[in-house]
Design an enzyme around this catalytic site. Sequence first.
Site, PDB file in Angstrom:
ATOM      1  CG  ASP A 138       5.648 -24.931  -2.510  1.00 42.16           C
ATOM      2  OD1 ASP A 138       5.341 -24.074  -3.161  1.00 42.16           O
ATOM      3  OD2 ASP A 138       5.626 -25.816  -1.963  1.00 42.16           O
TER       4      ASP A 138
HETATM    5  N1  URA Z   1       4.098 -29.215  -5.275  1.00 42.28           N
HETATM    6  C1  URA Z   1       4.305 -28.661  -4.286  1.00 42.28           C
HETATM    7  O1  URA Z   1       3.246 -28.649  -3.587  1.00 42.28           O
HETATM    8  N2  URA Z   1       5.363 -27.721  -4.041  1.00 42.28           N
HETATM    9  C2  URA Z   1       6.237 -27.475  -5.063  1.00 42.28           C
HETATM   10  O2  URA Z   1       7.361 -26.736  -4.736  1.00 42.28           O
HETATM   11  C3  URA Z   1       6.436 -28.160  -6.303  1.00 42.28           C
HETATM   12  C4  URA Z   1       5.314 -28.854  -6.444  1.00 42.28           C
END
Ligand code: URA
Length: 247
Positions: free
Chosen positions: A111
């Site tokens: 993310d």
């Molecule tokens: N889980 C999440 O919530 N975000 C990420 O970037 C990776 C795993």
Amino acid sequence: MSGTIRLDRLIANLGYGSRNEVQALARNERVLLDGAPIKDAGARIALTPDLPSRLTIDGEPLDPLPGLALMLHKPLGVTCSHKETGPLVYDLLPPRWRRRDPAISTVGRLDKETSGLLLMTDDGALLHQIISPKKNVAKHYLATLARPLRGDEAALFASGTLMLEGETKPLAPAKLDVVSERFARVIVTEGRYHQVRRMFAAVGNHVDALHREQLGGLVLPKELSPGEFKIMNQADIAAIFRDKPPS
Ligand code: URA
């Protein structure tokens, strides 16, 4: 990477310019192999691993050959997808690398507000091996939580019954290690959308910060600051597949 390739094709595909531009570079004696100009860009050259150290363009070693894999310390605020707004992880690489063919892609995604270990490669087979559910590559995260842990999260995550909102298939067992009241290490083998954040949402908590520390047996090197990357060697790649999934 082995065999032979036309010099102009190799150099153009590495992003140095069009075939015509690369032919002009060669004609102007700006492309040297072992110190001697190759004026005919149509010449075939052997694709050996030592080529980047032997072939120079304007005195600089050739960029890494196709088959490139790198690990990036993804900083916060940078996205993995062209669909999101904001700077892209690709902006952290040398600009010429964005013009490579085959193109460099991220191996899965983090993310925008997650930091840590992100792999990138132009090797489609390697990419698929790493993200293949069959390989069970474990993803290790450090989560900072908005609220203290309740105490039952580890058992729930390990149960194989935890259901994320809006989904119909329970999550595979995951491992949670309590670091302190509001810090936990989580190891998952799946890669569902916003998985770790949604896992904590499912147990009434909220992830304030998320950082990926490790993929399989490959740990984000301490010397790699946010925004920096390192080209992976064979040992790094082998390490990805060494770790066992959580039991
Ligand atoms: N889980 C999440 O919530 N975000 C990420 O970037 C990776 C795993």
